[in-house]
Design a protein around this motif. Structure first.
Motif, mmCIF file in Angstrom:
data_model
loop_
_atom_site.group_PDB
_atom_site.id
_atom_site.type_symbol
_atom_site.label_atom_id
_atom_site.label_comp_id
_atom_site.label_asym_id
_atom_site.label_seq_id
_atom_site.Cartn_x
_atom_site.Cartn_y
_atom_site.Cartn_z
ATOM 1 N N CYS B 23 0.851 -1.252 -0.016
ATOM 2 C CA CYS B 23 -0.046 0.204 -0.044
ATOM 3 C C CYS B 23 0.882 1.075 -0.049
ATOM 4 C CB CYS B 23 -0.869 -0.085 1.212
ATOM 5 S SG CYS B 23 -0.206 0.361 2.828
ATOM 6 N N CYS B 25 0.880 3.695 2.227
ATOM 7 C CA CYS B 25 1.264 4.232 3.385
ATOM 8 C C CYS B 25 2.810 4.515 3.558
ATOM 9 C CB CYS B 25 0.949 3.476 4.478
ATOM 10 S SG CYS B 25 -1.025 3.476 4.787
ATOM 11 N N CYS B 37 -1.140 4.180 8.303
ATOM 12 C CA CYS B 37 -2.022 2.847 8.331
ATOM 13 C C CYS B 37 -3.331 3.120 7.495
ATOM 14 C CB CYS B 37 -2.690 2.215 9.690
ATOM 15 S SG CYS B 37 -1.609 1.784 10.492
ATOM 16 N N CYS B 38 -3.790 2.217 6.519
ATOM 17 C CA CYS B 38 -4.945 2.380 5.520
ATOM 18 C C CYS B 38 -5.569 1.196 5.806
ATOM 19 C CB CYS B 38 -4.355 2.931 4.156
ATOM 20 S SG CYS B 38 -3.618 1.350 3.509
ATOM 21 N N CYS B 41 -3.257 -1.994 5.599
ATOM 22 C CA CYS B 41 -2.527 -2.321 6.855
ATOM 23 C C CYS B 41 -3.437 -2.919 7.961
ATOM 24 C CB CYS B 41 -1.962 -0.920 7.308
ATOM 25 S SG CYS B 41 -0.981 -0.241 6.194
HETATM 26 ZN ZN LIG Z 1 -1.430 1.180 4.284
#
Ligand SMILES: [Zn+2]
Lengths: 93, 474
Positions: B23, B25, B37-38, B41
């Motif tokens: 990702c 991030c 974080c997304c 994550c």
């Molecule tokens: Zn992430």
């Protein structure tokens, strides 16, 4: 058919506690699912060819950061939180 | 009984990238918890991983630095296990087709074969509280991690704790020079799992392996291996049998204990991650990365010794820290006196930057240091005064030349005047001269040199003064 020991192994990996009734129900469901999925093995395929799709390395994501979620959004749905962290019961290996 | 020791290593290193493996991030340590974080994550349902091209590139770079073959197709699998450091309950890793296969690393006279390097994601960080709860920070979750595994069944093996540490230190140096990881051990950026087995000396059958996971720091790895070899030797000498198991090293107690036996070993149920396509790595990409490879320590060492005439010891000291050898290279590019530059770096500079765990930054500019080295070489400032200047300039934005001038340390005394002062000092110390003539020990003359240096307030080269005194005394 799923053997009793295979089912017990899966239950254990899933960390599920099941009653006698649930065990019988899930075992039957499981066998139905396996029977359904097993139809795939009847398909006529040329095993000398590969069937998975692929991506060229050149086309992968560039290493450029994008904004993350806010901390309160990340932990919003956690039943238990503290100091910006998720809180879970202590599990030591 | 005599035994052969066989040691296997699995080494994890966090890759240096801007973003995480799957990702966008930030891959950044030291942030507030759960701020990098997304949905990917924290494993929210429906979130899809998207592979970072540069993480693949860095893995290839690590592989090339160790002579690996690069697989032209790489596949990502799910490694399933249930532990709160992984929100998804699986780690994306590689099993069947890792990015790098068959490499090696030279340690002393041995070339240790390495089985593979694969790319995977790091897990989140758990902090176990005293209240029976565990806090989870997923910032580290998804950070790209490479895992290197030594060859289990191919000789030569790592056979001692000393060799294992030499392997790890060499590997760390190569990763740092290749730019793939900072390998800060205290930050957990490099971690090792160790397995140890013993077999009767000369036997072709391998013994039962015992694994110790996630040992922090090379000193602990060393102690853990020593301990495990002794433990197994004691059991075998008593006619016992080694159990295949995973043991946990307790660094405080200096011993290990059973964590997991073969019966309850993990079942990771690897399968190809349906969210990720296989990656095709073209020859052109591998070539491009090969061309971008930085110069590696072995090559630099050869250059230092063969081209610059440095000793092996000096070359090793310079190469111990990349920022030191980088600084050395820059200085030599500007002032082609490698031995003199090396002397200053390995003594004065190293003394100032060396810490218990590594080395801090060099707090003097290349220009300021080179001014001192050049002017000592040209006898425009004496060495002791130059060191004084270094101390005054270090960590400030002062200028070496200005400091030397301010303190009146620039040697501007002319030869005739110096001859006069030497003569005056020699004439006024007849006892010393007589003693020298009787004993013929040049050390006696140091007193006269000191007197001259005092007269000229250090503004002369001690070697010059000594030569003049000797000349005068015939
Ligand atoms: Zn992430």
């Amino acid at each position: 058919m799923l053997s009793d020991s295979e089912f017990e192994h899966l239950r254990n990996l899933s960390k599920l506690e099941l009653s006698e009734g649930e065990i019988n129900k899930f075992k039957a469901d499981f066998n139905d699912v396996i029977a359904f999925a097993s139809q795939v093995s009847k398909a006529q395929v040329d095993l000398t060819k590969s069937y998975f799709s692929s991506i060229k390395m050149e086309d992968l994501r560039e290493d450029m950061p994008k904004p993350s979620l806010k901390q309160e959004e990340v932990i919003k749905n956690a039943p238990n939180k503290k100091n910006g962290c998720f809180v879970v019961p202590r599990i030591m290996e | 009984m005599q035994y052969d020791v066989v040691i296997g290593l699995e080494v994890h290193a966090e890759l240096k990238t801007n973003t995480k493996c799957f990702c966008a991030c930030k891959n950044q340590a030291g942030s507030e918890p759960n701020t990098n974080c997304c949905p990917v994550c924290v494993g929210l349902p429906g979130a899809l991983p998207i592979l970072n091209k540069f993480a693949v590139e860095q893995t290839i770079r690590a592989g090339l630095a160790l002579g690996f073959d690069i697989n032209r197709t790489a596949i990502f699998e799910r490694k399933n296990y249930f532990y709160p450091d992984l929100a998804k309950a699986y780690q994306i890793s590689q099993l069947v087709k890792p990015i790098c296969v068959h490499g090696s690393l030279r340690v002393g006279d041995k070339v240790i074969p390495i089985h593979r390097i694969h790319l995977e994601e790091d897990a989140g960080k758990l902090v176990h509280g005293a209240d029976g709860n565990t806090l989870i920070d997923y910032n580290r979750g998804g950070v790209p991690l490479i895992e290197l595994v030594t060859e289990a069944l191919q000789e030569p093996h790592i056979e001692s704790a000393e060799e294992a540490i030499a392997f790890l230190e060499k590997l760390r140096q190569i990763y740092i020079y290749a730019g793939v990881s900072d390998c800060l051990i205290e930050k957990g950026q490099m971690r090792a799992d160790v397995n140890v087995s013993l077999k009767p000396k000369g036997s072709s059958t391998y013994g039962t392996k015992v694994e110790m996971k996630n040992i922090m720091g090379f000193k602990s790895v060393y102690r853990a291996i020593k301990y495990e070899i002794e433990r197994q030797r004691d059991i075998l000498d008593d006619g016992g049998v080694i159990e295949q198991e995973t043991r946990k090293w307790d660094d405080d107690k200096g011993e290990n204990f059973t964590l997991r036996t073969k019966e309850n070993s993990q079942d990771y149920r690897y399968f190809p991650d349906p969210d990720l396509l296989a990656v095709e790595i073209s020859d052109a990409e591998v070539e491009r990365i090969k061309k971008s490879m930085p110069i590696l320590p072995d090559e630099l060492k050869a250059r230092y010794m063969n081209e610059f005439g440095l000793s092996e010891y000096d070359a090793d000291v310079l190469l111990q820290f990349k920022h030191v050898s980088d600084f050395f290279n820059e200085c030599v590019a500007e002032y082609n006196q490698p031995k003199n530059v090396c002397n200053w770096l390995t003594t004065e500079i190293m003394a100032r930057i060396k810490t218990e765990t590594g080395a801090g930054p060099i707090l003097i500019s290349k220009q300021n240091l080179l001014w001192l080295i050049k002017n000592v070489d040209d006898k425009k400032i004496n060495r002791l005064n130059a060191k004084e200047v270094l101390s005054k300039v270090w960590g400030t934005n002062l200028n070496s030349e200005a400091v030397a001038k301010q303190n009146n340390w620039i040697i501007d005394i002319d030869n005739g005047a110096l001859d006069g002062i030497v003569k005056k000092v020699v004439d006024s110390n007849p006892n010393v001269v007589a003693q020298f003539k009787a004993e013929a020990d040049p050390k006696i003359l140091n007193y006269l040199v000191g007197q001259v240096m005092k007269e000229v307030r250090g503004k002369a080269s001690a070697a010059d003064v000594m030569a003049k005194i000797k000349e005068l005394l015939g």
